[in-house]
Design a protein around this motif. Sequence first.
Motif, mmCIF file in Angstrom:
data_model
loop_
_atom_site.group_PDB
_atom_site.id
_atom_site.type_symbol
_atom_site.label_atom_id
_atom_site.label_comp_id
_atom_site.label_asym_id
_atom_site.label_seq_id
_atom_site.Cartn_x
_atom_site.Cartn_y
_atom_site.Cartn_z
ATOM 1 N N GLY B 78 0.835 -1.202 0.000
ATOM 2 C CA GLY B 78 0.000 0.000 0.000
ATOM 3 C C GLY B 78 0.866 1.246 0.000
ATOM 4 O O GLY B 78 2.089 1.156 0.151
ATOM 5 N N PRO B 79 0.235 2.411 -0.181
ATOM 6 C CA PRO B 79 0.986 3.667 -0.216
ATOM 7 C C PRO B 79 1.414 4.139 1.167
ATOM 8 O O PRO B 79 0.753 3.831 2.158
ATOM 9 N N THR B 80 2.507 4.892 1.224
ATOM 10 C CA THR B 80 2.887 5.544 2.469
ATOM 11 C C THR B 80 2.500 7.027 2.379
ATOM 12 O O THR B 80 2.125 7.520 1.316
ATOM 13 N N LYS B 103 -0.406 8.752 -0.449
ATOM 14 C CA LYS B 103 -1.659 9.025 0.261
ATOM 15 C C LYS B 103 -1.475 10.269 1.114
ATOM 16 O O LYS B 103 -0.367 10.529 1.595
ATOM 17 N N SER B 123 -3.812 9.393 -5.065
ATOM 18 C CA SER B 123 -3.749 8.575 -3.861
ATOM 19 C C SER B 123 -4.159 7.167 -4.231
ATOM 20 O O SER B 123 -5.136 6.961 -4.957
ATOM 21 N N SER B 124 -3.409 6.203 -3.715
ATOM 22 C CA SER B 124 -3.890 4.836 -3.799
ATOM 23 C C SER B 124 -4.678 4.552 -2.519
ATOM 24 O O SER B 124 -5.013 5.489 -1.788
ATOM 25 N N PHE B 125 -4.952 3.313 -2.245
ATOM 26 C CA PHE B 125 -5.827 2.975 -1.133
ATOM 27 C C PHE B 125 -5.000 2.586 0.088
ATOM 28 O O PHE B 125 -4.520 1.449 0.182
ATOM 29 N N GLY B 126 -4.831 3.544 0.988
ATOM 30 C CA GLY B 126 -4.015 3.343 2.185
ATOM 31 C C GLY B 126 -4.546 2.180 3.009
ATOM 32 O O GLY B 126 -5.742 2.112 3.284
ATOM 33 N N GLY B 127 -3.658 1.294 3.389
ATOM 34 C CA GLY B 127 -4.058 0.167 4.226
ATOM 35 C C GLY B 127 -4.757 -0.950 3.476
ATOM 36 O O GLY B 127 -5.214 -1.902 4.087
ATOM 37 N N ALA B 128 -4.846 -0.829 2.131
ATOM 38 C CA ALA B 128 -5.415 -1.927 1.334
ATOM 39 C C ALA B 128 -4.270 -2.682 0.655
ATOM 40 O O ALA B 128 -4.291 -2.984 -0.529
ATOM 41 N N ALA B 129 -3.259 -2.981 1.452
ATOM 42 C CA ALA B 129 -1.980 -3.443 0.906
ATOM 43 C C ALA B 129 -2.023 -4.868 0.372
ATOM 44 O O ALA B 129 -1.275 -5.206 -0.545
ATOM 45 N N TYR B 131 -4.827 -6.187 -0.939
ATOM 46 C CA TYR B 131 -5.633 -5.971 -2.153
ATOM 47 C C TYR B 131 -4.743 -5.482 -3.292
ATOM 48 O O TYR B 131 -4.815 -5.977 -4.424
ATOM 49 N N ILE B 163 -6.842 7.236 -7.076
ATOM 50 C CA ILE B 163 -7.774 8.361 -7.195
ATOM 51 C C ILE B 163 -6.946 9.623 -7.454
ATOM 52 O O ILE B 163 -5.945 9.860 -6.761
#
Lengths: 278, 175
Positions: B78-80, B103, B123-129, B131, B163
Motif C-alpha cells: 500500500g501507499p505511504t 496518500k 492517492s492509492s488505497f491506504g491500508g489496502a496493501a 488488495y 484516485i
Amino acid sequence: MRTISHEELYTAVSNLVVQANFNLPDHVYQALSTMHSSEKKPLAKETLHILLQNATIAATKHIPLCQDCGSVIVFLQIGTGVTIDGNPEEIINTAVADTYRSHYLRPSIVKDPLFDRTNTGTNTPVFIHTDIVEGDSLAITVYIKGGGSENMSSLRMFTPTADIEQIIDYIVATVKQAGPNPCPPLFLGIGIGGTADVAMLNAKKAVLQKEPHPNEEYRRLEEVILQRCNTTGVGPLGFGGNNTVATVRIKEAPTHIATLPVALNLNCHSLRYRSTIL
Amino acid sequence: MKTIDLHTPIPEHDLQQLKAGDFITISGTIYTARDKAHKKIAELVTQQKPLPIDFTNAVIYYAGPSPAPPGMPIGAIGPTTSYRMDAYTEAMLSLGVRMFIGKGFRSSEVKKLLVNYNAVYCSSFGGAAAYLNQCVVDAQIVAFEEFGPEAMYKLTVEKFPVIVINDMYGGDLYA
C-alpha cells in the motif's frame, strides 16, 4: 506461585503477531461493514468495499493487511501469583523477530531516531508496557501500530477549568487536520487525565476497548465526539464522506489539581491487535 | 464506479484529461521510492552522479512493500504518507516525473509545482496493501537494495487503482 514456561510465552506472542497482522478482528471488520452499508457517497462506499476485500485477501492468501507491519506494542498484565521462566522482555523480542522473518512481515524499526536510522531488520525492539494485577495469570496483548497514523498523534495540556466544548473542539480539529494522512475511518483512542505520559499511554489502551465506556457521562462524550468527527466530511481515506471515525473510546485517570491532559491516538482503519491469557 | 484505464508511459493527452476525483487504473511500469530513496536521489543529482533509472515520464509510487513470500512477486504494498516526500518533489519533477502516487495531503508548494510542471498527484488505497498486491505482476529491485523495504522497485502492474487528488489545473480532491 504458578510458572509460565519460556516456550509458552514465546508461542503465545508468536501466534498473536501472526493473527494481528493477517486477520482483522471480527468487530473491526463488522465496523467497516456497517459503515459500508450506511455510506452514501459512491467513492467512499467503493473505498470501504476495497478495505473489506483487503481483509479477506489478507486472511485467505496470507498477505499482511498492511505493508506497514508497524511498531509492535505489547501490553502485559502480570498476576502477582505468576512467574515467568526467563526474561519476558527477551522472550517477547525473540518471538517477534523470528515471526516477522518467517512470515515475511516488514521490519520497520530503525536503531536510533537521529544518528543511526539503520533498519534493525527484525522489527525489534518491541515496546512493552507492564501492569501488575491480582491473580495467577498473564494477559498479553499484541498491538500493531503503523507509522503514518502514529505521526498524527496529539497531546494538549488543558487548564483544569477548560470546558468540555473546548476539549471536543480540539479533538475534532485534530481529526480534521489529520485528514487523509492517518488512513480513516479512524479508531480514535483518547486518554484524559493522569500525567502527560499516562494520558498518551491511556489513549493507546483506550483504542483497544471493544465496548463503549461503562460510565454514562463518558459514554455520552464518546458519542458526541463520534458524531462531531463524522460531520467533518473527511470520509474514508480522506476521499470525502460521512464515515471519518468508526469508534471513539476514552480512558480517564485521576490527575493533578493544576492539570488536564488530553491525548489522542488516531488509529487507522486497520486496527490490528490480538490478546490472550496464559 | 466509472474508471479511466491508463497505460504507461501515460500519453500527454491522457494526463491532461485527468481531474481531481477521477478513479483511474494504471497498467504498465511504476517505480517505488520513499523517504531514503528520495534523499539519496537528491544527493546523486547534487553530486551530478548517474541516476538508477530514467525518470522521464515516470510514475513514482511512495511505498515500502513487505518482503515477497515464496511464489509471489512482492508482499503487501500500500501507499505511504506523501508529505514526507514534499521537500524532494521539485527535484523529481525536474527529472521528468509526471505522476506521483501516495496518500494524504501535499504542501501548497507541491500543489503549485504540479501545476507548473503539468504533473498529477494521486492517492492509492491506504491500508489496502493485500488488495493492491493482487495488481502487481512483477517486481524487481532497481536501486538501493541496502535500504531493505526502502529500496527502489520497478513494478509491473495490472489495473492498479488510484484516485486523482491534485490534477495539473490546481484541482484538489482534499480541498
